[in-house]
Scaffold this active site. Structure first.
Site, PDB file in Angstrom:
ATOM      1  N   HIS A 195       0.832  -1.211   0.000  1.00  0.00           N
ATOM      2  CA  HIS A 195       0.000   0.000   0.000  1.00  0.00           C
ATOM      3  C   HIS A 195       0.861   1.253   0.000  1.00  0.00           C
ATOM      4  O   HIS A 195       1.876   1.347   0.669  1.00  0.00           O
ATOM      5  CB  HIS A 195      -1.054  -0.017   1.106  1.00  0.00           C
ATOM      6  CG  HIS A 195      -0.608   0.245   2.514  1.00  0.00           C
ATOM      7  ND1 HIS A 195      -0.422   1.515   3.008  1.00  0.00           N
ATOM      8  CD2 HIS A 195      -0.366  -0.597   3.540  1.00  0.00           C
ATOM      9  CE1 HIS A 195      -0.079   1.436   4.292  1.00  0.00           C
ATOM     10  NE2 HIS A 195      -0.022   0.161   4.638  1.00  0.00           N
TER      11      HIS A 195
ATOM     12  N   ASP B 133       5.496   2.330   7.354  1.00  0.00           N
ATOM     13  CA  ASP B 133       4.122   1.911   7.007  1.00  0.00           C
ATOM     14  C   ASP B 133       3.511   2.902   6.028  1.00  0.00           C
ATOM     15  O   ASP B 133       2.825   3.818   6.436  1.00  0.00           O
ATOM     16  CB  ASP B 133       3.287   1.807   8.286  1.00  0.00           C
ATOM     17  CG  ASP B 133       1.863   1.362   8.019  1.00  0.00           C
ATOM     18  OD1 ASP B 133       1.580   0.855   6.923  1.00  0.00           O
ATOM     19  OD2 ASP B 133       1.023   1.524   8.924  1.00  0.00           O
TER      20      ASP B 133
ATOM     21  N   GLU C 178      -5.391   1.884   1.769  1.00  0.00           N
ATOM     22  CA  GLU C 178      -5.330   0.739   2.693  1.00  0.00           C
ATOM     23  C   GLU C 178      -5.760   1.147   4.088  1.00  0.00           C
ATOM     24  O   GLU C 178      -6.510   0.451   4.766  1.00  0.00           O
ATOM     25  CB  GLU C 178      -3.908   0.163   2.730  1.00  0.00           C
ATOM     26  CG  GLU C 178      -3.799  -1.178   3.458  1.00  0.00           C
ATOM     27  CD  GLU C 178      -3.480  -1.095   4.952  1.00  0.00           C
ATOM     28  OE1 GLU C 178      -3.476  -2.141   5.606  1.00  0.00           O
ATOM     29  OE2 GLU C 178      -3.260   0.007   5.474  1.00  0.00           O
ATOM     30  N   GLU C 179      -5.284   2.331   4.508  1.00  0.00           N
ATOM     31  CA  GLU C 179      -5.542   2.779   5.878  1.00  0.00           C
ATOM     32  C   GLU C 179      -7.008   3.181   6.087  1.00  0.00           C
ATOM     33  O   GLU C 179      -7.450   3.341   7.210  1.00  0.00           O
ATOM     34  CB  GLU C 179      -4.616   3.952   6.246  1.00  0.00           C
ATOM     35  CG  GLU C 179      -3.133   3.629   6.134  1.00  0.00           C
ATOM     36  CD  GLU C 179      -2.608   2.727   7.241  1.00  0.00           C
ATOM     37  OE1 GLU C 179      -3.415   2.195   8.031  1.00  0.00           O
ATOM     38  OE2 GLU C 179      -1.381   2.564   7.306  1.00  0.00           O
TER      39      GLU C 179
ATOM     40  N   HIS D  70       1.918   4.434  13.043  1.00  0.00           N
ATOM     41  CA  HIS D  70       0.804   5.387  12.850  1.00  0.00           C
ATOM     42  C   HIS D  70       1.023   6.704  13.572  1.00  0.00           C
ATOM     43  O   HIS D  70       0.062   7.366  13.961  1.00  0.00           O
ATOM     44  CB  HIS D  70      -0.539   4.750  13.250  1.00  0.00           C
ATOM     45  CG  HIS D  70      -1.029   3.784  12.204  1.00  0.00           C
ATOM     46  ND1 HIS D  70      -2.259   3.166  12.274  1.00  0.00           N
ATOM     47  CD2 HIS D  70      -0.452   3.331  11.066  1.00  0.00           C
ATOM     48  CE1 HIS D  70      -2.409   2.381  11.219  1.00  0.00           C
ATOM     49  NE2 HIS D  70      -1.328   2.463  10.472  1.00  0.00           N
TER      50      HIS D  70
HETATM   51  N1  PHE Z   1      -2.055  -3.085   7.765  1.00  0.00           N
HETATM   52  C1  PHE Z   1      -1.592  -2.489   8.990  1.00  0.00           C
HETATM   53  C2  PHE Z   1      -1.414  -1.008   8.723  1.00  0.00           C
HETATM   54  O1  PHE Z   1      -1.162  -0.599   7.623  1.00  0.00           O
HETATM   55  C3  PHE Z   1      -0.316  -3.035   9.473  1.00  0.00           C
HETATM   56  C4  PHE Z   1      -0.391  -4.477   9.747  1.00  0.00           C
HETATM   57  C5  PHE Z   1      -0.024  -5.389   8.784  1.00  0.00           C
HETATM   58  C6  PHE Z   1      -0.843  -4.919  10.980  1.00  0.00           C
HETATM   59  C7  PHE Z   1      -0.124  -6.736   9.046  1.00  0.00           C
HETATM   60  C8  PHE Z   1      -0.933  -6.281  11.247  1.00  0.00           C
HETATM   61  C9  PHE Z   1      -0.574  -7.174  10.274  1.00  0.00           C
HETATM   62  O2  PHE Z   1      -1.502  -0.220   9.623  1.00  0.00           O
HETATM   63 ZN    ZN Z   2      -0.880   1.494   8.822  1.00  0.00          ZN
HETATM   64 ZN    ZN Z   3       0.388  -0.701   6.477  1.00  0.00          ZN
END
Ligand code: PHE
Ligand code: ZN
Ligand code: ZN
Ligand code: ZN
Length: 295
Positions: A85, A97, A129-130, A258
């Site tokens: 993402h 992230d 994604e978020e 985050h």
């Molecule tokens: N997808 C979550 C995010 O972007 C991060 C995450 C990935 C958490 C995989 C747990 C497992 O904030």
């Molecule tokens: Zn995230």
């Molecule tokens: Zn993420």
């Protein structure tokens, strides 16, 4: 930072309340405390009898885009897909992230530009994604059955350079974790490629669950074999994990998860390098054959 979703008005003690002040001019749809006002200003504006209020616009609707790049192989009916993402949360720049996964995937794509692979390689940088896996879910929902059937497998890269990392592989064995969604058959063959690589280079790894928290979700729901890499988010490193990987037990795998501090300094470059190589290795492996996954 501001919390525009929350309504609130300044009251005399400088805190905010959710109810509009009766008689305040105009509709108060969303209000936030005055940001940047000195306490004296705030106290004045919030004095008993004040009709001051702050109005912010309601949440907007915006269009966002997935970025998809494809390198056709000799066989255009067998597509090897990988995604990361591209968006971050509004609170911070999102370098681990998910600048980490996005950059590693971009590097792999660039290096494969002159390859003439057997299978077709498709790279995805997901939007939203978020906001709830919006881009990847929309992408899979938009595929015809024939298009879905052409995708041999999907590999997900979200947070692959956490500063207090451990190496993790999404685990296809449903007896290890109680998977909320069945993991498609063939997924364990992707997991095997990652684990064989870590073993070969002498890096320890552990399994992590398909928790539904990243962009693989739409793919596993569609029955497409999937796996991916992850180095940890808000969870706390155990003493046992500190013995294996170093770093700091009792701290989050990503202490800036985050947050505004998810900057360029918030990446472990060893973890990012190992995983960047592995992301390329896995793509290259499946570029020539997906027989281990699809039989
Ligand atoms: N997808 C979550 C995010 O972007 C991060 C995450 C990935 C958490 C995989 C747990 C497992 O904030
Ligand atoms: Zn995230
Ligand atoms: Zn993420
Ligand atoms: Zn495993």
């Amino acid at each position: 930072g501001n919390t525009p979703e929350r309504s609130g008005l300044i009251v005399a003690d400088g805190t905010s309340v959710d109810e509009p002040i009766p008689g305040a001019p105009g509709p108060v749809t969303h209000g936030i405390p005055v940001v940047g006002a000195s306490f004296a200003d705030g106290a004045l504006l919030a004095r008993a009898g004040s009709t001051a209020y702050v109005q912010v616009l309601p949440a907007e609707t915006r269009t966002d885009y997935n970025v998809i790049a494809e390198l056709p192989g000799k066989n255009t009916d067998n597509v090897v897909m990988a995604g990361a993402h591209l968006d971050s949360v509004v609170e911070g720049p999102g370098i681990n992230d998910n600048g980490s996964g996005s950059a590693a995937l971009l590097e792999t794509a660039l290096m494969m530009a002159n390859l003439n692979p057997e299978n077709t390689l498709r790279f995805a940088w997901w939007a939203g994604e978020e906001q709830g896996l919006v881009g990847s879910a929309d992408y899979v929902a938009g595929l015809s059955e024939a298009e879905r059937d052409r995708i041999a497998l999907y590999m997900n890269y979200d947070m692959v350079g956490s500063p207090n990392y451990i190496f993790m592989v999404y685990d296809a064995d449903e007896s290890t974790f109680e998977a909320p969604v069945p993991v498609p058959a063939g997924s364990e063959a992707i997991e095997d490629v990652y684990e064989a690589y870590y073993t070969k280079i002498g890096e320890p790894y552990e399994d992590t669950e398909f928790s539904g928290r990243s962009d693989y979700e739409a793919f596993i729901l569609a029955g497409i074999p999937s796996s991916g890499l992850f180095t940890g988010a808000e969870e706390i490193k155990t003493p046992e994990q500190e013995r294996i990987w170093g770093g700091e037990a009792g701290e989050q795998f990503d202490p800036c998860y985050h947050e505004a501090c998810d900057t360029l300094g918030n990446v472990d470059l060893h973890a990012l390098e190992v995983n960047s190589d592995l992301i390329a290795f896995a793509m290259l492996t499946f570029a020539y054959s997906t027989d281990s996954v699809n039989g």
